[in-house]
Structure formats: C-alpha cells, structure tokens
Design a protein around this motif. Structure first.
Motif, PDB file in Angstrom:
ATOM      1  N   LEU A  93      -6.056   2.820  24.820  1.00 30.23           N
ATOM      2  CA  LEU A  93      -5.369   3.393  23.668  1.00 30.23           C
ATOM      3  C   LEU A  93      -4.161   2.553  23.259  1.00 30.23           C
ATOM      4  CD1 LEU A  93      -5.516   7.208  24.502  1.00 30.23           C
ATOM      5  CD2 LEU A  93      -6.651   6.056  22.582  1.00 30.23           C
ATOM      6  N   ASP A  94      -3.521   1.924  24.245  1.00 29.04           N
ATOM      7  CA  ASP A  94      -2.381   1.057  23.929  1.00 29.04           C
ATOM      8  C   ASP A  94      -2.838  -0.197  23.182  1.00 29.04           C
ATOM      9  OD1 ASP A  94      -0.663   2.832  25.179  1.00 29.04           O
ATOM     10  OD2 ASP A  94      -0.750   1.794  27.106  1.00 29.04           O
ATOM     11  N   TYR A  95      -3.971  -0.757  23.611  1.00 26.97           N
ATOM     12  CA  TYR A  95      -4.515  -1.917  22.910  1.00 26.97           C
ATOM     13  C   TYR A  95      -4.925  -1.531  21.483  1.00 26.97           C
ATOM     14  CZ  TYR A  95      -4.893  -4.133  27.538  1.00 26.97           C
ATOM     15  OH  TYR A  95      -4.630  -4.656  28.776  1.00 26.97           O
ATOM     16  N   LYS A  96      -5.512  -0.352  21.364  1.00 24.13           N
ATOM     17  CA  LYS A  96      -5.922   0.116  20.038  1.00 24.13           C
ATOM     18  C   LYS A  96      -4.706   0.269  19.128  1.00 24.13           C
ATOM     19  CE  LYS A  96      -8.033   3.993  17.591  1.00 24.13           C
ATOM     20  NZ  LYS A  96      -8.653   5.333  17.684  1.00 24.13           N
ATOM     21  N   ALA A  97      -3.631   0.828  19.645  1.00 28.74           N
ATOM     22  CA  ALA A  97      -2.415   1.022  18.847  1.00 28.74           C
ATOM     23  C   ALA A  97      -1.828  -0.317  18.414  1.00 28.74           C
ATOM     24  CB  ALA A  97      -1.392   1.827  19.647  1.00 28.74           C
ATOM     25  N   GLU A  98      -1.847  -1.295  19.320  1.00 33.34           N
ATOM     26  CA  GLU A  98      -1.327  -2.622  18.992  1.00 33.34           C
ATOM     27  C   GLU A  98      -2.150  -3.253  17.876  1.00 33.34           C
ATOM     28  OE1 GLU A  98      -0.326  -6.890  21.229  1.00 33.34           O
ATOM     29  OE2 GLU A  98      -1.511  -5.343  22.259  1.00 33.34           O
ATOM     30  N   TYR A  99      -3.467  -3.172  18.007  1.00 30.75           N
ATOM     31  CA  TYR A  99      -4.356  -3.708  16.972  1.00 30.75           C
ATOM     32  C   TYR A  99      -4.135  -2.990  15.649  1.00 30.75           C
ATOM     33  CZ  TYR A  99      -8.577  -3.659  14.123  1.00 30.75           C
ATOM     34  OH  TYR A  99      -9.449  -3.691  13.063  1.00 30.75           O
ATOM     35  N   HIS A 100      -4.040  -1.675  15.700  1.00 34.33           N
ATOM     36  CA  HIS A 100      -3.891  -0.905  14.474  1.00 34.33           C
ATOM     37  C   HIS A 100      -2.593  -1.263  13.747  1.00 34.33           C
ATOM     38  CE1 HIS A 100      -3.120   2.711  11.958  1.00 34.33           C
ATOM     39  NE2 HIS A 100      -4.398   2.560  11.721  1.00 34.33           N
ATOM     40  N   ASP A 101      -1.528  -1.443  14.505  1.00 32.35           N
ATOM     41  CA  ASP A 101      -0.249  -1.824  13.890  1.00 32.35           C
ATOM     42  C   ASP A 101      -0.369  -3.163  13.151  1.00 32.35           C
ATOM     43  OD1 ASP A 101       0.922   0.478  14.825  1.00 32.35           O
ATOM     44  OD2 ASP A 101       1.955  -0.484  16.511  1.00 32.35           O
ATOM     45  N   CYS A 102      -1.039  -4.111  13.803  1.00 30.02           N
ATOM     46  CA  CYS A 102      -1.222  -5.434  13.182  1.00 30.02           C
ATOM     47  C   CYS A 102      -2.091  -5.338  11.932  1.00 30.02           C
ATOM     48  CB  CYS A 102      -1.851  -6.404  14.179  1.00 30.02           C
ATOM     49  SG  CYS A 102      -0.814  -6.818  15.597  1.00 30.02           S
ATOM     50  N   LEU A 103      -3.152  -4.559  12.015  1.00 26.95           N
ATOM     51  CA  LEU A 103      -4.054  -4.417  10.876  1.00 26.95           C
ATOM     52  C   LEU A 103      -3.357  -3.729   9.709  1.00 26.95           C
ATOM     53  CD1 LEU A 103      -6.854  -4.696   9.609  1.00 26.95           C
ATOM     54  CD2 LEU A 103      -7.461  -2.504  10.659  1.00 26.95           C
ATOM     55  N   MET A 104      -2.590  -2.697  10.002  1.00 28.24           N
ATOM     56  CA  MET A 104      -1.921  -1.967   8.929  1.00 28.24           C
ATOM     57  C   MET A 104      -0.916  -2.858   8.192  1.00 28.24           C
ATOM     58  SD  MET A 104      -3.373   0.921   8.675  1.00 28.24           S
ATOM     59  CE  MET A 104      -2.307   2.019   7.732  1.00 28.24           C
ATOM     60  N   GLN A 105      -0.303  -3.783   8.909  1.00 23.22           N
ATOM     61  CA  GLN A 105       0.588  -4.738   8.241  1.00 23.22           C
ATOM     62  C   GLN A 105      -0.196  -5.572   7.239  1.00 23.22           C
ATOM     63  OE1 GLN A 105       3.009  -7.099  10.943  1.00 23.22           O
ATOM     64  NE2 GLN A 105       3.299  -5.358  12.297  1.00 23.22           N
ATOM     65  N   ARG A 106      -1.407  -5.958   7.619  1.00 24.93           N
ATOM     66  CA  ARG A 106      -2.238  -6.796   6.744  1.00 24.93           C
ATOM     67  C   ARG A 106      -2.671  -6.051   5.488  1.00 24.93           C
ATOM     68  NH1 ARG A 106      -6.145 -11.235   7.359  1.00 24.93           N
ATOM     69  NH2 ARG A 106      -7.792 -10.997   5.806  1.00 24.93           N
ATOM     70  N   ILE A 107      -2.978  -4.767   5.634  1.00 20.78           N
ATOM     71  CA  ILE A 107      -3.591  -4.039   4.519  1.00 20.78           C
ATOM     72  C   ILE A 107      -2.617  -3.116   3.792  1.00 20.78           C
ATOM     73  CG2 ILE A 107      -5.831  -4.136   5.671  1.00 20.78           C
ATOM     74  CD1 ILE A 107      -5.540  -1.145   6.289  1.00 20.78           C
ATOM     75  N   ALA A 108      -1.352  -3.099   4.199  1.00 18.76           N
ATOM     76  CA  ALA A 108      -0.379  -2.181   3.591  1.00 18.76           C
ATOM     77  C   ALA A 108      -0.293  -2.361   2.078  1.00 18.76           C
ATOM     78  CB  ALA A 108       0.994  -2.370   4.228  1.00 18.76           C
ATOM     79  N   SER A 109      -0.254  -3.609   1.611  1.00 19.55           N
ATOM     80  CA  SER A 109      -0.121  -3.853   0.172  1.00 19.55           C
ATOM     81  C   SER A 109      -1.371  -3.398  -0.582  1.00 19.55           C
ATOM     82  CB  SER A 109       0.148  -5.336  -0.100  1.00 19.55           C
ATOM     83  OG  SER A 109      -0.939  -6.139   0.345  1.00 19.55           O
ATOM     84  N   ARG A 110      -2.519  -3.459   0.051  1.00 18.69           N
ATOM     85  CA  ARG A 110      -3.758  -3.010  -0.590  1.00 18.69           C
ATOM     86  C   ARG A 110      -3.730  -1.491  -0.777  1.00 18.69           C
ATOM     87  NH1 ARG A 110      -8.066  -6.384   3.225  1.00 18.69           N
ATOM     88  NH2 ARG A 110      -7.241  -8.468   2.768  1.00 18.69           N
ATOM     89  N   ARG A 111      -3.367  -0.799   0.291  1.00 20.48           N
ATOM     90  CA  ARG A 111      -3.297   0.666   0.224  1.00 20.48           C
ATOM     91  C   ARG A 111      -2.247   1.109  -0.799  1.00 20.48           C
ATOM     92  NH1 ARG A 111      -4.729   3.988   4.855  1.00 20.48           N
ATOM     93  NH2 ARG A 111      -2.613   4.853   4.741  1.00 20.48           N
ATOM     94  N   GLU A 112      -1.107   0.461  -0.766  1.00 18.53           N
ATOM     95  CA  GLU A 112      -0.034   0.813  -1.687  1.00 18.53           C
ATOM     96  C   GLU A 112      -0.430   0.519  -3.129  1.00 18.53           C
ATOM     97  OE1 GLU A 112       4.716  -0.207  -2.519  1.00 18.53           O
ATOM     98  OE2 GLU A 112       3.667  -1.099  -0.800  1.00 18.53           O
ATOM     99  N   GLY A 113      -1.072  -0.613  -3.341  1.00 16.34           N
ATOM    100  CA  GLY A 113      -1.508  -0.977  -4.679  1.00 16.34           C
ATOM    101  C   GLY A 113      -2.510   0.012  -5.254  1.00 16.34           C
ATOM    102  N   LEU A 114      -3.415   0.483  -4.408  1.00 17.64           N
ATOM    103  CA  LEU A 114      -4.383   1.485  -4.848  1.00 17.64           C
ATOM    104  C   LEU A 114      -3.688   2.805  -5.156  1.00 17.64           C
ATOM    105  CD1 LEU A 114      -7.245   0.717  -2.322  1.00 17.64           C
ATOM    106  CD2 LEU A 114      -7.454   0.574  -4.809  1.00 17.64           C
ATOM    107  N   ALA A 115      -2.770   3.204  -4.280  1.00 19.82           N
ATOM    108  CA  ALA A 115      -2.067   4.466  -4.474  1.00 19.82           C
ATOM    109  C   ALA A 115      -1.266   4.472  -5.766  1.00 19.82           C
ATOM    110  CB  ALA A 115      -1.157   4.747  -3.279  1.00 19.82           C
ATOM    111  N   LYS A 116      -0.670   3.331  -6.089  1.00 19.13           N
ATOM    112  CA  LYS A 116       0.144   3.218  -7.314  1.00 19.13           C
ATOM    113  C   LYS A 116      -0.685   2.827  -8.535  1.00 19.13           C
ATOM    114  CE  LYS A 116       4.489   2.075  -4.990  1.00 19.13           C
ATOM    115  NZ  LYS A 116       5.558   1.061  -4.811  1.00 19.13           N
TER     116      LYS A 116
END
Length: 275
Positions: A93-116
């Motif tokens: 679960l710790d490895y999953k959380a680390e991966y998820h944090d890194c991935l969310m940094q990559r896709i944050a602008s995509r999610r935000e752009g869609l939301a806006k």
C-alpha cells in the motif's frame, strides 16, 4: 482487424469497458511513471548479476501482465521481488501511494483542465468513445465500466469525460479490500443478475485481463490497441500483439469506424439467427 471470426448466437446485450486507455486518456503515460519507480526500488536490492536494463525488463514484464488488475497487485509483485533478493519490502500500500502521488502530479493539469472546461473532452478520450457508447445505448445494450484504478478516481474521471451518463450506477473500480473486486467478478455479476450466458457479453479493453476474462465466459472480445500518446488512429503494435495473445476476436485502434464495427457484430449475430 478480424482476428477470430465469430458467428454469435445473439446480439450483445451487455458491454463491458475497461477505462484507462480504452476510453480515457487522462492517465496516458502511467507506465512511464510506474516502471522507473519500481525499478528504483528493486535496484536497491539487485543481485550482482543484475543490471538496470535487466531489472527494467523484469518490471515491464510483470507490470504488463498485471495491467487491468488493481494497481495493488503490481505493488504486491514488487514486494515479492524485493523479498526474493533478501530485502525487506515496505507494505504494498505504501508503494501504491508513492506511485499514485507521482501519477497525480503528471495528470493534475489534465483533470483541472477538464473540470474548468478549458481542455475539450475529446482530447482526453480515445477517438470516437462517446459516439460508440451512444450507439450501443441506442441499440439497447447495457454499458458497464470496470477499472483497476481506485473507484473514487474512476467515478471522478468518468464524470469529467461524460462517460458516466452512459453507464449510470454501473462504473466499478478498485477497492480498499482488493479481494472484493476484479473484472472477473464484474462479469460474473452481469451474467448472474441478468440471467444470461457469456454470449450476451462484449468487452472492450486495452489490457490482457479484460480480454482474457471475457473470453473465459464465451463473450466477444474487442481489443482496443490504442495509440494513447499520439491519437494517430493506428494500432499500437505492442498492444495488438499481446491482446491477440489474450484471445481477442477483433482488434481496433479506436472507435472512428464505429458504424462498420457494430454493423459487422450485429450482422454476425443475425446471420446465425436466420440460419
């Protein structure tokens, strides 16, 4: 591409879609995040005869094999490989959380752009996705979405893309209790609740798991060998090869030829009925 011609006993009444890479492109590039992260952890305990290149090959193989299952399974495999080399792994679960944090940094602008609404949905969808979903709905086919990504995020991203309106209450994702969810379980639930056999099912996916699980019950499996990065309309050769190996009946690069695809499938079913 018709890989395994089928004569269907009935038209598909239930359609199961994988999410990432099959409909959504929000998480495009996830493997470029996961593989280096896992390689880095394994290199800390690598044997003397192992190199960064050999470790990367190993990681790509098991990440690929487990694509379509919940992310935790890839992290559990990482922990096993560390233990095999005499290391003391962290909780998966710790490895999953680390991966998820890194991935969310990559896709944050995509999610935000869609939301806006400054990023068009079409840019973050496999070409023709909404048109296919609408066509299936109009044909009376019930649509389901099942993803190895945590359900919270699948629901959020399906809403951002407008996918949720085609599968109301039928979108499933990974659970904290990983043993309580799998695509195989979703398929069995569809068949049991609707009192149908596997021939009533069609599955669309770019991962090994959903193709193999669909074929296991006798359903029609459509491999979506999507070119996620370029959206070129050409098949990703690597995806195509492994999805054919998983048993895919049909291979497509995206849904730009939805009318021809559905015409072929529905005529295949009607052909048997009239015979």
């Amino acid at each position: 591409e018709i890989v395994r011609p089928r004569v269907l006993g009935q038209v598909p009444k239930h359609a199961l879609f994988d999410f990432d890479g099959t409909l959504s492109l929000i998480r495009e590039g996830w493997m470029e995040i996961m593989v280096p992260l896992l390689v880095g952890h394994l290199m800390k305990v690598a044997r003397a005869d192992e190199t960064p290149a050999s470790i990367e090959r190993l990681v790509r193989v098991f990440v690929t094999e487990l694509t379509g299952k919940q992310t935790i399974y890839q992290m559990m495999r990482l922990a096993e490989e560390i233990k095999l080399r005499g290391g003391k792994p962290a909780d998966p679960l710790d490895y999953k959380a680390e991966y998820h944090d890194c991935l969310m940094q990559r896709i944050a602008s995509r999610r935000e752009g869609l939301a806006k609404k400054v990023v068009p949905r079409e840019q973050m969808l496999v070409a023709g996705s909404l048109e296919l979903l609408a066509a299936l709905r109009d044909l009376g086919t019930a649509i389901y979405v099942a993803s190895g990504t945590d359900e919270q995020y699948v629901l959020e991203e399906a809403h951002l893309l407008g996918v949720d309106e085609y599968a109301p209450g039928r979108i499933y994702g990974a659970q904290a209790d990983f043993a309580s969810f799998s695509k195989e379980m979703v398929i069995q639930r569809i068949l049991k609740e609707n009192k149908v056999d596997g021939e009533a099912l069609i599955a669309f996916g770019d991962g090994y798991v959903e193709i193999a699980d669909c074929k296991a019950v006798g359903g029609l499996a459509v491999a979506v060998a999507s070119d996620e990065a370029e959206r070129s309309g050409r098949c990703d050769a690597w995806k195509r090869e492994r999805l054919i190996g998983a048993g895919a009946d049909i291979v497509i690069p995206d849904y730009r030829e939805t009318p021809a695809l559905l015409d072929y499938i529905w005529k295949s079913a009607k052909g048997k009925a009239s015979a």
